[in-house]
Scaffold this motif. Structure first.
Motif, PDB file in Angstrom:
ATOM      1  N   UNK A 253       0.848  -1.193   0.000  1.00 37.91           N
ATOM      2  CA  UNK A 253       0.000   0.000   0.000  1.00 37.91           C
ATOM      3  C   UNK A 253       0.883   1.242   0.000  1.00 37.91           C
ATOM      4  N   UNK A 254       0.641   2.117  -0.967  1.00 38.13           N
ATOM      5  CA  UNK A 254       1.393   3.362  -1.050  1.00 38.13           C
ATOM      6  C   UNK A 254       0.526   4.529  -0.610  1.00 38.13           C
ATOM      7  N   UNK A 255       1.020   5.286   0.352  1.00 33.84           N
ATOM      8  CA  UNK A 255       0.341   6.478   0.858  1.00 33.84           C
ATOM      9  C   UNK A 255       0.992   7.696   0.202  1.00 33.84           C
ATOM     10  N   UNK A 256       0.223   8.415  -0.593  1.00 34.85           N
ATOM     11  CA  UNK A 256       0.771   9.544  -1.334  1.00 34.85           C
ATOM     12  C   UNK A 256       1.086  10.729  -0.435  1.00 34.85           C
ATOM     13  N   UNK A 257       2.157  11.472  -0.736  1.00 34.00           N
ATOM     14  CA  UNK A 257       2.471  12.675   0.051  1.00 34.00           C
ATOM     15  C   UNK A 257       1.335  13.690  -0.053  1.00 34.00           C
ATOM     16  N   UNK A 258       1.142  14.447   1.002  1.00 29.90           N
ATOM     17  CA  UNK A 258       0.111  15.480   1.012  1.00 29.90           C
ATOM     18  C   UNK A 258       0.481  16.614   0.060  1.00 29.90           C
ATOM     19  N   UNK A 259      -0.539  17.234  -0.504  1.00 34.18           N
ATOM     20  CA  UNK A 259      -0.308  18.357  -1.421  1.00 34.18           C
ATOM     21  C   UNK A 259       0.273  19.554  -0.678  1.00 34.18           C
ATOM     22  N   UNK A 260      -0.312  19.839   0.496  1.00 36.24           N
ATOM     23  CA  UNK A 260       0.184  20.945   1.324  1.00 36.24           C
ATOM     24  C   UNK A 260       1.072  20.352   2.414  1.00 36.24           C
ATOM     25  N   UNK A 261       2.370  20.394   2.199  1.00 35.80           N
ATOM     26  CA  UNK A 261       3.292  19.725   3.103  1.00 35.80           C
ATOM     27  C   UNK A 261       3.847  20.672   4.167  1.00 35.80           C
ATOM     28  N   UNK A 262       4.212  20.088   5.286  1.00 30.80           N
ATOM     29  CA  UNK A 262       4.825  20.845   6.373  1.00 30.80           C
ATOM     30  C   UNK A 262       6.338  20.830   6.182  1.00 30.80           C
ATOM     31  N   UNK A 263       6.971  21.977   6.280  1.00 29.97           N
ATOM     32  CA  UNK A 263       8.415  22.047   6.089  1.00 29.97           C
ATOM     33  C   UNK A 263       9.072  22.793   7.245  1.00 29.97           C
ATOM     34  N   UNK A 264      10.381  22.624   7.344  1.00 33.09           N
ATOM     35  CA  UNK A 264      11.184  23.385   8.282  1.00 33.09           C
ATOM     36  C   UNK A 264      10.760  23.247   9.729  1.00 33.09           C
ATOM     37  N   UNK A 265      10.768  24.378  10.430  1.00 35.35           N
ATOM     38  CA  UNK A 265      10.451  24.422  11.864  1.00 35.35           C
ATOM     39  C   UNK A 265       9.051  23.907  12.161  1.00 35.35           C
ATOM     40  N   UNK A 266       8.156  24.038  11.201  1.00 37.00           N
ATOM     41  CA  UNK A 266       6.765  23.644  11.429  1.00 37.00           C
ATOM     42  C   UNK A 266       6.624  22.132  11.587  1.00 37.00           C
ATOM     43  N   UNK A 267       7.582  21.358  11.088  1.00 35.06           N
ATOM     44  CA  UNK A 267       7.563  19.915  11.332  1.00 35.06           C
ATOM     45  C   UNK A 267       7.731  19.634  12.824  1.00 35.06           C
ATOM     46  N   UNK A 268       8.669  20.331  13.426  1.00 40.07           N
ATOM     47  CA  UNK A 268       8.894  20.146  14.865  1.00 40.07           C
ATOM     48  C   UNK A 268       7.678  20.609  15.653  1.00 40.07           C
ATOM     49  N   UNK A 269       7.098  21.734  15.261  1.00 37.02           N
ATOM     50  CA  UNK A 269       5.923  22.246  15.957  1.00 37.02           C
ATOM     51  C   UNK A 269       4.781  21.231  15.896  1.00 37.02           C
ATOM     52  N   UNK A 270       4.573  20.631  14.732  1.00 40.39           N
ATOM     53  CA  UNK A 270       3.440  19.725  14.539  1.00 40.39           C
ATOM     54  C   UNK A 270       3.595  18.418  15.298  1.00 40.39           C
ATOM     55  N   UNK A 271       4.775  17.812  15.235  1.00 43.91           N
ATOM     56  CA  UNK A 271       4.902  16.451  15.741  1.00 43.91           C
ATOM     57  C   UNK A 271       6.097  16.198  16.647  1.00 43.91           C
ATOM     58  N   UNK A 272       7.031  17.151  16.712  1.00 45.60           N
ATOM     59  CA  UNK A 272       8.210  16.924  17.529  1.00 45.60           C
ATOM     60  C   UNK A 272       8.048  17.398  18.957  1.00 45.60           C
ATOM     61  N   UNK A 273       7.646  18.650  19.101  1.00 53.50           N
ATOM     62  CA  UNK A 273       7.577  19.258  20.420  1.00 53.50           C
ATOM     63  C   UNK A 273       6.447  18.715  21.278  1.00 53.50           C
ATOM     64  N   UNK A 274       6.621  18.840  22.584  1.00 58.03           N
ATOM     65  CA  UNK A 274       5.594  18.438  23.546  1.00 58.03           C
ATOM     66  C   UNK A 274       4.805  19.670  23.973  1.00 58.03           C
ATOM     67  N   UNK A 275       3.498  19.587  23.851  1.00 56.28           N
ATOM     68  CA  UNK A 275       2.649  20.719  24.175  1.00 56.28           C
ATOM     69  C   UNK A 275       2.558  20.947  25.678  1.00 56.28           C
TER      70      UNK A 275
END
Length: 370
Positions: A253-275
């Motif tokens: 099963x291939x999951x296609x990349x999202x059209x609107x991708x998260x880049x740079x610092x926003x990757x950490x904000x979305x999934x790296x950092x602890x709220x």
């Protein structure tokens, strides 16, 4: 997928464990040979491998993995050395050098440690070393765990700016229903919208692993939002991964990349950092965020938790659903004083603010699209 430069491969315990206990040396050798073949065609490879607990269970000749935290961590401590030694010897036989990288959740939660982990992995790849990554199970506490190596592999894919994440498992891919229970279940070969398939993900996997199909869907969400495609395939077909590099599509099963991708610092904000807490906003503010605006005090209806300025918070709609997360410009006490107020009032009440935004758009990642 014909211009791959860097692949992240995740393999689970069920694909590594010998039926009689411990690690299956033949499985380790197959992975090493595959990584060597991938290197030969000029593609870098990062391996995220489970198996430390399974290896420890085998080494200690236990009948099953312990259920308590201390027992699991002790077994992982024994097994981690066994696992990395087997990988190192197997890869060395194919002319490759490996490096063990143990990550805990806190390593990706703090921005400085996230960057340091990123720099270390990049340097290893420049040295043409194969990083073998696992969670640091021996010291992790539950609230600072990744939860499973599927999620870890997706975060690593973003960390090293990978081009493709391949998750090797004990099923052919994602099915329309549980194939073990429903003989009419069909393999889904391509997924464009994760929302359409999240309901078909089953429960936990094998007795040795911690992952199930749901954790793989969650990994796909992270990877695809980073702009990285994810391929899910059975470990018994792992050699077919070469077809991916050649632009073909093997069974899986291939999951296609999202059209609107998260880049740079926003990757950490979305999934790296602890709220550190939650901000609740009205529907007008939700609509503004969905249009690309910053968060202002006037749209804030409530908050929970305690935080300082520039820490990470979740931003929730009136129904309590997280719509965004970002770095907040006011601490929790300050925000409690000015929530619901217009920006000019906020600026009069709170000194030393750089602007009128509570969370600036540049420091925010949307978790719910409009």
């Amino acid at each position: 997928m014909s211009e791959l430069r860097r692949i992240i491969i995740k393999i689970g315990s069920s694909s590594l464990n010998h039926p009689e206990g411990g690690l299956d040396d033949r499985a380790i050798d197959r992975i090493a040979r595959l990584v060597a073949e991938i290197h030969k065609v000029g593609v870098e490879c990062v391996l995220v491998s489970s198996g430390a607990v399974a290896a420890g269970v085998g080494k200690l000749k236990l009948k099953a993995k312990p259920k308590d935290v201390a027992g699991k961590q002790a077994v992982a401590a024994v097994g981690q050395g066994v696992l990395i030694e087997k990988y190192a010897l197997a890869l060395e036989a194919y002319g490759l050098v490996s490096a063990q990288v143990l990550l805990s959740r806190i390593d990706l939660a703090e921005a400085s440690r996230y960057k340091n982990a990123q720099n270390t992995l990049e340097q290893l790849l420049r040295f043409q070393v194969v990083p073998i990554i696992n969670e640091n199970d021996t010291v992790a506490v539950e609230e600072l765990c990744f939860g499973d190596n599927d999620r870890l592999s997706a975060l690593v894919a973003g960390l090293v700016h990978g081009d493709l994440l391949v998750i090797l498992t004990d099923v052919e891919g994602l099915y329309s229903a549980n194939p073990k229970l429903d003989p009419a279940a069909k393999l889904i070969t391509e997924v464009k919208d994760l929302a359409e398939v999240i309901g078909v993900a089953g429960g936990a996997g094998s007795s040795l692993g911690t992952g199930g199909m749901l954790t793989k869907i969650k990994a796909a969400e992270i990877a695809t939002r980073f702009g990285i495609g994810m391929f899910l395939m059975h470990s018994k077909h792992m050699e077919d991964m070469i077809k991916l590099i050649q632009g073909e599509r093997p069974l899986g099963t291939y999951f296609l990349p999202a059209t609107h991708r998260i880049v740079g610092k926003k990757r950490w904000i979305a999934y790296g950092g602890l709220s550190e807490g939650n901000i609740f906003i009205d529907q007008g503010a939700v609509n503004a965020l969905l249009k690309g605006k910053s968060l202002l005090a006037s749209g804030i209806t409530g908050l929970e938790g305690t935080w300082e300025r520039k820490e990470l918070v979740r931003i929730n709609n009136p129904d309590g659903l997280e719509v965004a997360r970002g770095l907040v410009e006011l601490n929790s006490d300050e925000l409690e004083r000015v929530r619901g107020m217009h920006s000019d009032v906020m600026l009069d009440l709170i000194p030393n603010l750089e602007g009128e935004e509570v969370v600036h758009r540049d420091n925010m990642t949307m978790m719910l699209e409009g």
